[in-house]
Design a protein around this motif. Structure first.
Motif, mmCIF file in Angstrom:
data_model
loop_
_atom_site.group_PDB
_atom_site.id
_atom_site.type_symbol
_atom_site.label_atom_id
_atom_site.label_comp_id
_atom_site.label_asym_id
_atom_site.label_seq_id
_atom_site.Cartn_x
_atom_site.Cartn_y
_atom_site.Cartn_z
ATOM 1 N N ALA A 73 0.830 -1.212 0.000
ATOM 2 C CA ALA A 73 0.000 0.000 0.000
ATOM 3 C C ALA A 73 0.861 1.257 0.000
ATOM 4 N N ALA A 74 1.965 1.231 0.724
ATOM 5 C CA ALA A 74 2.854 2.397 0.750
ATOM 6 C C ALA A 74 3.479 2.629 -0.619
ATOM 7 N N LEU A 75 3.988 1.565 -1.237
ATOM 8 C CA LEU A 75 4.605 1.711 -2.554
ATOM 9 C C LEU A 75 3.564 2.093 -3.610
ATOM 10 N N GLY A 76 2.359 1.533 -3.514
ATOM 11 C CA GLY A 76 1.298 1.899 -4.443
ATOM 12 C C GLY A 76 0.900 3.352 -4.321
ATOM 13 N N THR A 77 0.808 3.841 -3.099
ATOM 14 C CA THR A 77 0.465 5.253 -2.885
ATOM 15 C C THR A 77 1.551 6.161 -3.453
ATOM 16 N N ILE A 78 2.796 5.809 -3.213
ATOM 17 C CA ILE A 78 3.901 6.620 -3.737
ATOM 18 C C ILE A 78 3.868 6.637 -5.258
ATOM 19 N N GLY A 79 3.692 5.467 -5.867
ATOM 20 C CA GLY A 79 3.657 5.401 -7.325
ATOM 21 C C GLY A 79 2.503 6.173 -7.923
ATOM 22 N N LEU A 80 1.319 6.043 -7.332
ATOM 23 C CA LEU A 80 0.155 6.751 -7.870
ATOM 24 C C LEU A 80 0.261 8.259 -7.705
ATOM 25 N N VAL A 81 0.830 8.706 -6.603
ATOM 26 C CA VAL A 81 1.002 10.152 -6.412
ATOM 27 C C VAL A 81 1.999 10.700 -7.427
ATOM 28 N N LEU A 82 3.058 9.940 -7.704
ATOM 29 C CA LEU A 82 4.044 10.411 -8.678
ATOM 30 C C LEU A 82 3.497 10.390 -10.111
ATOM 31 N N MET A 83 2.542 9.514 -10.405
ATOM 32 C CA MET A 83 1.965 9.448 -11.747
ATOM 33 C C MET A 83 0.960 10.565 -12.019
ATOM 34 N N GLN A 84 0.400 11.152 -10.995
ATOM 35 C CA GLN A 84 -0.632 12.173 -11.192
ATOM 36 C C GLN A 84 -0.001 13.489 -11.617
ATOM 37 N N ALA A 126 -6.760 7.134 -3.222
ATOM 38 C CA ALA A 126 -7.568 7.147 -1.999
ATOM 39 C C ALA A 126 -7.720 5.733 -1.430
ATOM 40 N N VAL A 127 -7.886 4.741 -2.304
ATOM 41 C CA VAL A 127 -8.004 3.351 -1.829
ATOM 42 C C VAL A 127 -6.704 2.895 -1.188
ATOM 43 N N PHE A 128 -5.568 3.153 -1.855
ATOM 44 C CA PHE A 128 -4.274 2.749 -1.287
ATOM 45 C C PHE A 128 -3.983 3.492 0.016
ATOM 46 N N ALA A 129 -4.346 4.772 0.091
ATOM 47 C CA ALA A 129 -4.118 5.535 1.319
ATOM 48 C C ALA A 129 -4.979 4.996 2.460
ATOM 49 N N THR A 130 -6.204 4.595 2.158
ATOM 50 C CA THR A 130 -7.072 4.014 3.189
ATOM 51 C C THR A 130 -6.529 2.681 3.678
ATOM 52 N N ILE A 131 -6.058 1.845 2.748
ATOM 53 C CA ILE A 131 -5.458 0.566 3.136
ATOM 54 C C ILE A 131 -4.213 0.799 3.996
ATOM 55 N N PHE A 132 -3.388 1.783 3.596
ATOM 56 C CA PHE A 132 -2.188 2.102 4.375
ATOM 57 C C PHE A 132 -2.556 2.563 5.785
ATOM 58 N N PHE A 133 -3.580 3.386 5.890
ATOM 59 C CA PHE A 133 -4.025 3.877 7.196
ATOM 60 C C PHE A 133 -4.516 2.729 8.072
ATOM 61 N N LEU A 134 -5.331 1.835 7.498
ATOM 62 C CA LEU A 134 -5.864 0.714 8.273
ATOM 63 C C LEU A 134 -4.769 -0.271 8.702
ATOM 64 N N THR A 135 -3.816 -0.531 7.817
ATOM 65 C CA THR A 135 -2.718 -1.432 8.212
ATOM 66 C C THR A 135 -1.825 -0.773 9.257
ATOM 67 N N SER A 136 -1.694 0.537 9.204
ATOM 68 C CA SER A 136 -0.921 1.230 10.251
ATOM 69 C C SER A 136 -1.586 1.062 11.616
ATOM 70 N N LEU A 137 -2.894 1.223 11.652
ATOM 71 C CA LEU A 137 -3.616 1.034 12.916
ATOM 72 C C LEU A 137 -3.532 -0.416 13.397
ATOM 73 N N THR A 138 -3.613 -1.361 12.464
ATOM 74 C CA THR A 138 -3.526 -2.775 12.835
ATOM 75 C C THR A 138 -2.147 -3.113 13.392
ATOM 76 N N LEU A 139 -1.103 -2.609 12.767
ATOM 77 C CA LEU A 139 0.253 -2.863 13.268
ATOM 78 C C LEU A 139 0.481 -2.212 14.625
ATOM 79 N N THR A 140 -0.127 -1.063 14.844
ATOM 80 C CA THR A 140 -0.038 -0.416 16.153
ATOM 81 C C THR A 140 -0.727 -1.264 17.217
ATOM 82 N N TYR A 141 -1.866 -1.824 16.862
ATOM 83 C CA TYR A 141 -2.583 -2.707 17.788
ATOM 84 C C TYR A 141 -1.751 -3.946 18.112
ATOM 85 N N PHE A 142 -1.163 -4.554 17.087
ATOM 86 C CA PHE A 142 -0.318 -5.733 17.316
ATOM 87 C C PHE A 142 0.869 -5.395 18.205
#
Length: 122
Positions: free
Chosen positions: A12-23, A57-73
């Motif tokens: 998700a992080a790499l996808g967000t970076i790539g999509l932001v650079l393509m826009q 927006a989808v990749f950023a949402t996935i990144f946000f949710l995985t960040s919260l999940t890793l914090t919980y773990f």
């Protein structure tokens, strides 16, 4: 489970970076007016902005949710002791009856010549 979340997080992080650079930025509209129009683009004249912004927006949402999940773990992980506390060699063995023994405290003797050189200054 945590490894799977890490993999999704990195993708998700790499996808967000790539999509932001393509826009295109907001200043790209002026360049499109002088001949580099969207007629040759893959998604048409307005489709790329819509697709890329939604995918970002989808990749950023996935990144946000995985960040919260890793914090919980991380917060619910078993508390482990450090290296120094885990080795019994570093901790002296105390006999069971040692807590019952009372050791008297004797002040340090003065120096041989009668001075107070053996005392610790305050």
């Amino acid at each position: 489970m945590e490894t799977l979340v890490w993999v999704v997080h990195i993708i998700a992080a790499l996808g967000t970076i790539g999509l932001v650079l393509m826009q295109h930025g907001k200043g790209a509209d002026m360049g499109a007016a002088f001949g580099s129009g969207a007629s040759g683009s893959l998604f048409g004249s307005s489709g790329s902005a819509n697709f890329l912004s939604r995918a970002t927006a989808v990749f950023a949402t996935i990144f946000f949710l995985t960040s919260l999940t890793l914090t919980y773990f991380s917060s619910h992980r078993n508390k482990t002791t450090g290296l120094m506390e885990s080795h019994s060699v570093m901790q002296p063995a105390v006999p069971a009856d040692a807590a019952k023994q009372v050791v008297p405290v004797v002040p340090a003797p003065a120096g041989v010549d009668g001075s107070k050189s053996g005392e610790i200054p305050k």
